[in-house]
Enzyme design. Structure first.
Site, PDB file in Angstrom:
ATOM      1  N   LYS A  22      11.652  -2.532   7.450  1.00 48.27           N
ATOM      2  CA  LYS A  22      10.503  -1.216   7.425  1.00 48.27           C
ATOM      3  C   LYS A  22       9.207  -2.130   8.035  1.00 48.27           C
ATOM      4  O   LYS A  22       8.571  -1.380   8.903  1.00 48.27           O
ATOM      5  CB  LYS A  22      10.281  -0.873   5.930  1.00 48.27           C
ATOM      6  N   ASN A  23       8.911  -3.047   7.156  1.00 47.32           N
ATOM      7  CA  ASN A  23       7.655  -3.572   7.824  1.00 47.32           C
ATOM      8  C   ASN A  23       7.286  -4.340   8.973  1.00 47.32           C
ATOM      9  O   ASN A  23       6.363  -4.879   9.219  1.00 47.32           O
ATOM     10  CB  ASN A  23       6.940  -4.611   6.652  1.00 47.32           C
ATOM     11  N   ARG A  92       0.057   4.351   4.565  1.00 53.64           N
ATOM     12  CA  ARG A  92      -0.967   3.485   4.932  1.00 53.64           C
ATOM     13  C   ARG A  92      -0.713   2.926   6.160  1.00 53.64           C
ATOM     14  O   ARG A  92      -1.759   2.810   6.954  1.00 53.64           O
ATOM     15  CB  ARG A  92      -1.317   2.556   3.799  1.00 53.64           C
ATOM     16  N   CYS A 116      -4.070   3.721  -2.791  1.00 52.00           N
ATOM     17  CA  CYS A 116      -2.716   4.023  -3.167  1.00 52.00           C
ATOM     18  C   CYS A 116      -2.394   3.681  -4.619  1.00 52.00           C
ATOM     19  O   CYS A 116      -3.217   2.964  -5.318  1.00 52.00           O
ATOM     20  CB  CYS A 116      -1.529   3.588  -2.284  1.00 52.00           C
ATOM     21  N   ARG A 121      -6.937  -0.962  -1.244  1.00 48.47           N
ATOM     22  CA  ARG A 121      -6.720  -1.201   0.018  1.00 48.47           C
ATOM     23  C   ARG A 121      -7.488  -0.796   0.750  1.00 48.47           C
ATOM     24  O   ARG A 121      -7.351  -0.045   1.818  1.00 48.47           O
ATOM     25  CB  ARG A 121      -5.212  -0.576   0.196  1.00 48.47           C
ATOM     26  N   ASP A 303       5.822  -8.298  -2.367  1.00 49.28           N
ATOM     27  CA  ASP A 303       6.728  -7.028  -2.602  1.00 49.28           C
ATOM     28  C   ASP A 303       8.025  -7.499  -3.358  1.00 49.28           C
ATOM     29  O   ASP A 303       8.865  -6.628  -3.498  1.00 49.28           O
ATOM     30  CB  ASP A 303       7.186  -6.830  -1.062  1.00 49.28           C
ATOM     31  N   ARG A 396      11.252   5.655   0.529  1.00 43.97           N
ATOM     32  CA  ARG A 396      10.327   4.951   1.356  1.00 43.97           C
ATOM     33  C   ARG A 396      10.698   3.608   1.758  1.00 43.97           C
ATOM     34  O   ARG A 396      10.457   3.565   3.066  1.00 43.97           O
ATOM     35  CB  ARG A 396       8.922   4.948   0.850  1.00 43.97           C
TER      36      ARG A 396
HETATM   37  C1  EPZ Z   1       1.653  -4.969   4.442  1.00 48.34           C
HETATM   38  O1  EPZ Z   1       0.522  -4.169   3.739  1.00 48.34           O
HETATM   39  C2  EPZ Z   1       2.875  -4.553   3.823  1.00 48.34           C
HETATM   40  N1  EPZ Z   1       2.952  -3.292   4.640  1.00 48.34           N
HETATM   41  C3  EPZ Z   1       2.842  -4.381   2.145  1.00 48.34           C
HETATM   42  O2  EPZ Z   1       4.222  -3.950   2.004  1.00 48.34           O
HETATM   43  C4  EPZ Z   1       2.859  -5.850   1.691  1.00 48.34           C
HETATM   44  O3  EPZ Z   1       2.817  -5.751   0.220  1.00 48.34           O
HETATM   45  C5  EPZ Z   1       1.335  -6.520   2.076  1.00 48.34           C
HETATM   46  O4  EPZ Z   1       1.297  -6.177   3.717  1.00 48.34           O
HETATM   47  C6  EPZ Z   1       1.171  -7.680   1.854  1.00 48.34           C
HETATM   48  O5  EPZ Z   1       2.155  -8.624   2.041  1.00 48.34           O
HETATM   49  C7  EPZ Z   1       3.437  -3.230   5.673  1.00 48.34           C
HETATM   50  O6  EPZ Z   1       3.697  -4.207   6.671  1.00 48.34           O
HETATM   51  C8  EPZ Z   1       3.709  -1.619   6.249  1.00 48.34           C
HETATM   52  P1  EPZ Z   1      -2.620  -6.464   3.456  1.00 48.34           P
HETATM   53  P2  EPZ Z   1      -0.753  -4.397   4.218  1.00 48.34           P
HETATM   54  O7  EPZ Z   1      -3.738  -6.025   4.565  1.00 48.34           O
HETATM   55  O8  EPZ Z   1      -0.992  -4.880   5.614  1.00 48.34           O
HETATM   56  C9  EPZ Z   1      -6.764  -6.542   0.971  1.00 48.34           C
HETATM   57  C10 EPZ Z   1       5.859  -2.433   0.866  1.00 48.34           C
HETATM   58  O9  EPZ Z   1       6.042  -2.575  -0.404  1.00 48.34           O
HETATM   59  N2  EPZ Z   1      -7.122  -6.023   2.223  1.00 48.34           N
HETATM   60  O10 EPZ Z   1      -2.109  -7.763   3.798  1.00 48.34           O
HETATM   61  O11 EPZ Z   1      -1.619  -3.000   3.770  1.00 48.34           O
HETATM   62  C11 EPZ Z   1      -5.723  -5.386   0.172  1.00 48.34           C
HETATM   63  O12 EPZ Z   1      -6.537  -4.452  -0.370  1.00 48.34           O
HETATM   64  C12 EPZ Z   1       4.320  -2.714   1.280  1.00 48.34           C
HETATM   65  O13 EPZ Z   1       6.587  -2.548   1.762  1.00 48.34           O
HETATM   66  C13 EPZ Z   1      -8.481  -5.956   2.233  1.00 48.34           C
HETATM   67  O14 EPZ Z   1      -9.511  -6.101   1.248  1.00 48.34           O
HETATM   68  O15 EPZ Z   1      -1.592  -5.649   3.189  1.00 48.34           O
HETATM   69  C14 EPZ Z   1      -4.700  -6.309  -0.470  1.00 48.34           C
HETATM   70  O16 EPZ Z   1      -5.304  -6.251  -1.754  1.00 48.34           O
HETATM   71  C15 EPZ Z   1       3.319  -2.476  -0.046  1.00 48.34           C
HETATM   72  N3  EPZ Z   1      -9.192  -5.459   3.476  1.00 48.34           N
HETATM   73  C16 EPZ Z   1      -4.712  -7.476   0.538  1.00 48.34           C
HETATM   74  O17 EPZ Z   1      -5.752  -7.453   1.223  1.00 48.34           O
HETATM   75  C17 EPZ Z   1      -8.523  -5.196   4.537  1.00 48.34           C
HETATM   76  O18 EPZ Z   1      -9.003  -4.871   5.734  1.00 48.34           O
HETATM   77  C18 EPZ Z   1      -3.460  -7.460   1.069  1.00 48.34           C
HETATM   78  O19 EPZ Z   1      -3.189  -6.374   2.167  1.00 48.34           O
HETATM   79  C19 EPZ Z   1      -7.023  -5.243   4.470  1.00 48.34           C
HETATM   80  C20 EPZ Z   1      -6.425  -5.611   3.211  1.00 48.34           C
END
Ligand code: EPZ
Length: 417
Positions: A22-23, A92, A116, A121, A303, A396
């Site tokens: 998915k990701n 998201r 969420c 996030r 995850d 999902r």
């Molecule tokens: C991706 O989300 C994945 N989703 C998530 O999988 C996964 O948990 C996450 O990466 C971490 O590995 C997809 O790929 C579609 P991040 P993403 O930006 O990109 C903070 C699942 O269950 N952050 O790496 O949204 C954020 O708040 C989902 O399949 C900022 O502060 O994750 C979080 O605490 C859930 N500012 C941390 O970084 C930003 O601009 C990691 O977020 C961006 C992120």
């Protein structure tokens, strides 16, 4: 609304085949916006999140044909670079279209994703990076309104955000000049996206390391690309096998995509056998307590944290699970406690004292991976029935999970509420 009814105590046995990630598929779909010819993706999973991204892109004018597990995305027509709130709020990852829209069209209006269940996030890392690449960004009525011709730049991310890495890589691919992205995410899904972009004509190197270099090109063409296997789905089935004292062969599971996770499963007493692109997981003896700290790749994947919490709920000893990636990703703990688990939360650490067994109970799914952990707990419960409400969360990210678990011997069925 459906619910899942699970009667546990049965060891899972047999073989399960993992679908496309998915990701990986979600950013790959977004990347099609950069292509001047159609893009075809194979091994696309049939998941609600994929359908959501399909809606976002179709609403912009992208022609999408999704048949079986192949999806052709045609962005050669008139594309309106606008992603509305009512679509983005549902998922998201819709926000991952921003970089490609800016790169291709020089303007975009994309709704802020909002928070969420697992945290607020924010998208500050995305926006700061895009501004450094030349975008003028305003926030108007909950929308990001961005415009500007992308120009190569040196960008250092304060946190290796997966989505920000993907957004910036897509924008930089067609920027004028060279971009260096420092402290980027190293997840395998980033490599999969870079591989496809390069096949479309991009010049990206370093994906999978913490420094990605992109030499911008004028134009990207079409491509056929096979989506990588879903490492989180693979990990989920491996935990389910061990948690039920079973013996499951997970096909299309890449051990290199799960480095620390597999070590932790072994530390907990599981017998893990890697045979090419398949992994066999058995629990020959009891499960031992282990300490886990989630980290960006190659650390323990956040995850898979909730799934491990269910396994460790019945380990011998006390485990400490530290969630360092998200601020609120222990939503499953309260539900596991209702099933007899002994868990204390202390800030971003969960102290999990192993109990002898879990018991079935009505529980509520709160997010995708928490719902997977509740299914695993239901499979573990030796007494009673577990009714998991709001299973749309699980749909999902997992295709027909009840059918695939039933094929492994689980007593699980979906009923309409
Ligand atoms: C991706 O989300 C994945 N989703 C998530 O999988 C996964 O948990 C996450 O990466 C971490 O590995 C997809 O790929 C579609 P991040 P993403 O930006 O990109 C903070 C699942 O269950 N952050 O790496 O949204 C954020 O708040 C989902 O399949 C900022 O502060 O994750 C979080 O605490 C859930 N500012 C941390 O970084 C930003 O601009 C990691 O977020 C961006 C992120």
């Amino acid at each position: 609304m459906d619910k899942m009814l699970v009667r546990g105590g049965k060891a899972l046995k047999g073989t399960v085949h993992v679908h496309g990630a998915k990701n990986a598929a979600l950013p790959l779909m977004a990347a099609s916006l950069l292509a001047h010819e159609p893009v075809t993706l194979h091994n696309v999973p049939c998941l609600h999140d994929i359908f959501s991204m399909d809606k976002v892109l179709s609403s912009m004018g992208v022609g999408i044909d999704f048949t079986g597990r192949s999806m052709t995305l045609d962005c050669t027509g008139d594309i309106e670079p606008f992603a509305p709130y009512d679509l983005v709020r549902k998922m998201r990852a819709s926000f991952f279209v921003l970089g490609a829209l800016l790169g291709r069209f020089g303007r975009a209006k994309v709704s802020l994703p909002g928070g969420c269940a697992i945290g607020t996030r924010p998208v500050d890392i995305h926006l700061k990076g895009l501004e450094q690449l030349g975008a003028k960004i305003e926030i108007e009525d909950g929308y990001v309104v961005a415009e500007g011709r992308m120009k190569g730049a040196n960008v250092a991310m304060e946190f290796p955000s997966v989505g920000a890495t993907e957004n910036l890589m897509m924008a930089a691919a067609v920027a004028e000049g060279v971009t260096r992205l420092h402290n980027v995410a190293r997840e395998p899904e980033i490599e999969d996206l870079a591989k496809m972009l390069n096949a479309m004509g991009a010049q990206i190197s370093g994906a999978g390391t913490d420094l990605i270099t992109v030499v911008g090109v004028e134009r990207l063409g079409g491509v056929e690309h096979v989506v990588m296997p879903d490492r989180i789905e693979a990990g989920t089935f491996l935990v389910a096998s061990v948690a039920t004292r079973g013996d499951v062969l997970v096909q299309n599971a890449i051990a290199d995509d799960l480095p620390v996770f597999l070590d932790k499963l072994r530390d907990a007493g599981a017998e893990i056998e890697v045979m090419g692109n398949s992994i066999r997981a058995r629990a020959l003896n009891g499960i031992k307590a282990v300490d886990i700290s989630t980290r960006p790749f190659p650390g323990f994947a956040t995850d898979l944290q909730a799934q491990m919490m269910s396994l460790l709920a019945c380990a011998n000893g006390t485990s400490h699970i530290k969630e360092t990636v998200f601020e609120n990703r222990f939503m499953q703990a309260a539900e596991l406690i209702r099933m007899g688990a002994s868990i204390d939360l202390d800030g971003n650490t969960a102290i999990v004292r192993g109990v002898d067994h879990l018991s079935g109970a009505p529980v509520m799914a709160s997010d995708l991976r928490a719902s997977a952990s509740l299914v695993i707990a239901g499979l573990m419960a030796e007494k009673g029935e577990t009714a998991i409400h709001r299973v749309y969360h699980i749909d999902r990210g997992y295709e027909r999970i009840e059918e695939r678990l039933s094929a492994l011997g689980a007593d699980i069925r979906r009923v309409r509420e």
